[in-house]
Design an enzyme around this catalytic site. Sequence first.
Site, PDB file in Angstrom:
ATOM      1  N   HIS A 219      33.681  31.615  35.162  1.00  0.00           N
ATOM      2  CA  HIS A 219      34.534  31.786  36.376  1.00  0.00           C
ATOM      3  C   HIS A 219      33.797  31.697  37.582  1.00  0.00           C
ATOM      4  O   HIS A 219      32.850  32.422  37.760  1.00  0.00           O
ATOM      5  CB  HIS A 219      35.820  32.808  36.440  1.00  0.00           C
TER       6      HIS A 219
ATOM      7  N   ASP B  15      29.565  39.458  38.536  1.00  0.00           N
ATOM      8  CA  ASP B  15      31.056  38.851  38.257  1.00  0.00           C
ATOM      9  C   ASP B  15      31.758  38.023  39.196  1.00  0.00           C
ATOM     10  O   ASP B  15      32.354  38.278  40.178  1.00  0.00           O
ATOM     11  CB  ASP B  15      32.048  40.011  37.937  1.00  0.00           C
TER      12      ASP B  15
ATOM     13  N   GLU C 165      40.330  33.248  37.707  1.00  0.00           N
ATOM     14  CA  GLU C 165      40.193  33.960  36.521  1.00  0.00           C
ATOM     15  C   GLU C 165      40.739  35.678  36.638  1.00  0.00           C
ATOM     16  O   GLU C 165      41.152  35.995  36.038  1.00  0.00           O
ATOM     17  CB  GLU C 165      38.530  34.163  35.923  1.00  0.00           C
ATOM     18  N   GLU C 166      40.133  36.118  37.945  1.00  0.00           N
ATOM     19  CA  GLU C 166      40.354  37.348  38.163  1.00  0.00           C
ATOM     20  C   GLU C 166      41.859  37.629  38.279  1.00  0.00           C
ATOM     21  O   GLU C 166      42.251  38.799  38.330  1.00  0.00           O
ATOM     22  CB  GLU C 166      39.631  37.814  39.523  1.00  0.00           C
TER      23      GLU C 166
ATOM     24  N   ASP D 174      30.246  35.077  31.467  1.00  0.00           N
ATOM     25  CA  ASP D 174      30.835  35.999  32.507  1.00  0.00           C
ATOM     26  C   ASP D 174      30.147  37.152  32.646  1.00  0.00           C
ATOM     27  O   ASP D 174      30.139  37.924  31.528  1.00  0.00           O
ATOM     28  CB  ASP D 174      32.305  36.134  32.437  1.00  0.00           C
TER      29      ASP D 174
ATOM     30  N   HIS E 168      34.036  44.072  40.759  1.00  0.00           N
ATOM     31  CA  HIS E 168      35.443  44.057  41.358  1.00  0.00           C
ATOM     32  C   HIS E 168      35.349  45.002  42.616  1.00  0.00           C
ATOM     33  O   HIS E 168      36.603  45.530  43.190  1.00  0.00           O
ATOM     34  CB  HIS E 168      36.578  44.531  40.635  1.00  0.00           C
TER      35      HIS E 168
HETATM   36  N1  BES Z   1      34.175  39.619  33.773  1.00  0.00           N
HETATM   37  C1  BES Z   1      35.324  40.404  33.770  1.00  0.00           C
HETATM   38  C2  BES Z   1      35.469  40.735  32.332  1.00  0.00           C
HETATM   39  C3  BES Z   1      34.661  41.756  31.720  1.00  0.00           C
HETATM   40  C4  BES Z   1      34.643  43.212  32.476  1.00  0.00           C
HETATM   41  C5  BES Z   1      33.980  41.779  30.498  1.00  0.00           C
HETATM   42  C6  BES Z   1      33.822  44.083  31.902  1.00  0.00           C
HETATM   43  C7  BES Z   1      33.150  42.795  29.950  1.00  0.00           C
HETATM   44  C8  BES Z   1      33.131  44.044  30.624  1.00  0.00           C
HETATM   45  C9  BES Z   1      36.513  39.551  34.085  1.00  0.00           C
HETATM   46  O1  BES Z   1      36.027  38.965  35.458  1.00  0.00           O
HETATM   47  C10 BES Z   1      37.636  40.350  34.467  1.00  0.00           C
HETATM   48  O2  BES Z   1      37.522  41.125  35.370  1.00  0.00           O
HETATM   49  N2  BES Z   1      38.642  40.200  33.796  1.00  0.00           N
HETATM   50  C11 BES Z   1      39.727  41.059  33.826  1.00  0.00           C
HETATM   51  C12 BES Z   1      40.956  40.720  32.940  1.00  0.00           C
HETATM   52  C13 BES Z   1      41.336  39.377  33.370  1.00  0.00           C
HETATM   53  C14 BES Z   1      42.563  38.971  32.424  1.00  0.00           C
HETATM   54  C15 BES Z   1      42.008  39.237  34.772  1.00  0.00           C
HETATM   55  C16 BES Z   1      39.352  42.451  33.331  1.00  0.00           C
HETATM   56  O3  BES Z   1      38.688  42.769  32.517  1.00  0.00           O
HETATM   57  O4  BES Z   1      40.204  43.619  33.888  1.00  0.00           O
HETATM   58 ZN    ZN Z   2      36.075  40.484  36.927  1.00  0.00          ZN
END
Ligand code: BES
Ligand code: ZN
Length: 409
Positions: free
Chosen positions: A213, A227, A261-262, A289, A366
């Site tokens: 993403h 990220d 994605e976020e 990612d 984030h």
């Molecule tokens: N890169 C993250 C996912 C992640 C975070 C993987 C920490 C491993 C460790 C991704 O961008 C993200 O923030 N995903 C969200 C969920 C998504 C469905 C919005 C999350 O993890 O809260």
């Molecule tokens: Zn993220």
Amino acid sequence: MKKIAALFFFVLPIQLLAQDQYILADLSALRSAGIAELVADEALNLGFARASLAQRAFLSRQSHAQGKCGSFEAFPELDNPSFAVASDMDLVDRIQRGIFRPLRLQHILSTRKPPVFNIMGLEPRDFIQDAVADVNPANIEATVRFLSGFAHRRAGRNGENEAILSFKALLEKTLEGAATVEEISHKSITQKSLRVRFEGAEKPQEIVVLGGHIDSTSYGAAPGADDNASGSSSLFEAIRILKALNLKHPRTIEVFFYGGEELGLLGSREIAAQYKKEKKDVVAALQLDMTLHPGSGKLKIATITDYTNASARQLLAELNTTYVGAGMMESKCGYGCSDHASWHRNGYAAAFPFEAKFSDSNDHIHTPNDVINEQSSFEHAAVFSKLALAFALEVANSEWRPATLAQLF
Ligand code: BES
Ligand code: ZN
């Protein structure tokens, strides 16, 4: 209404009648019913077989006549087309890990030779070795600086497409027409995704997908260096090398930079659903990612085991052994944490190499602090460019497919 009724009363029963199922039953019962077993365990008197509806009915009658009830265990989920790739292998995976319920089947499998999807002993190919050797951490650093230099890449916020369109221009300049670069518009978001396509020379309809993403998130500044400027940059370095190789591959390679994605995997969700709807033949999808923070140690990475496919993970692990040599540990997100889940949910085989064990991953994501820092390692991020190159080149130049349960038996 009439149409639906007709479908229910006419089409559905025919479908059911025609449907064979995988079953587990007493071996002697199978044999006296004339059903050939696929796997037999004489000691346990157990057989795994494919049986028609009529054969299953016969088994039931036979067993009831002997004063027994439940005569077989059926596995209808193995025939659900939407699970054909992902879940078949997940089932095999669960069986292998010993966490699948039918212990008797588990016993049968544990006494068998390694399953066919265990393709140990990948033949190294010179052009893949050359491609991997060309990966340059300094290039990845330059791209992370470029992408994280924008105020934000957050979907839904003013300027959401700025970084994406600049990145598109950079891709076009780098590729010089060697691959197409397209913007993908979405229904659920106004942020765009990007797709780079290296058309296959022999079987262009067979596609290997790489992706990550490109959006970021945070209230305020959202540099999203780890990220996921990092995954996008590891992919960009792979694209640069795929172009420089100047080789034709039988299968198509597509590289995605997903928007939104976020906000809930929104870009990839639409793309994977659309591909499924169009019955596109995505052989496998690799997700990058977060590649920059070596939280479990330098050159120690994770392979995410949930929402991914056992066969694709196996390939990834072997490619790592053959071409990269990073330490690889298994880890789980525990939820559909990135775009690999979109492919997985649509029945495609996904793999997801990740910067560290989930619990060791970057705490700054984030937030406005997701920037390049002392711990950032571009050598670490380079591992992921190498894996992406090896994955794309191996799949695009072979007949590789994720194994199905049918192959196992
Ligand atoms: N890169 C993250 C996912 C992640 C975070 C993987 C920490 C491993 C460790 C991704 O961008 C993200 O923030 N995903 C969200 C969920 C998504 C469905 C919005 C999350 O993890 O809260
Ligand atoms: Zn993220």
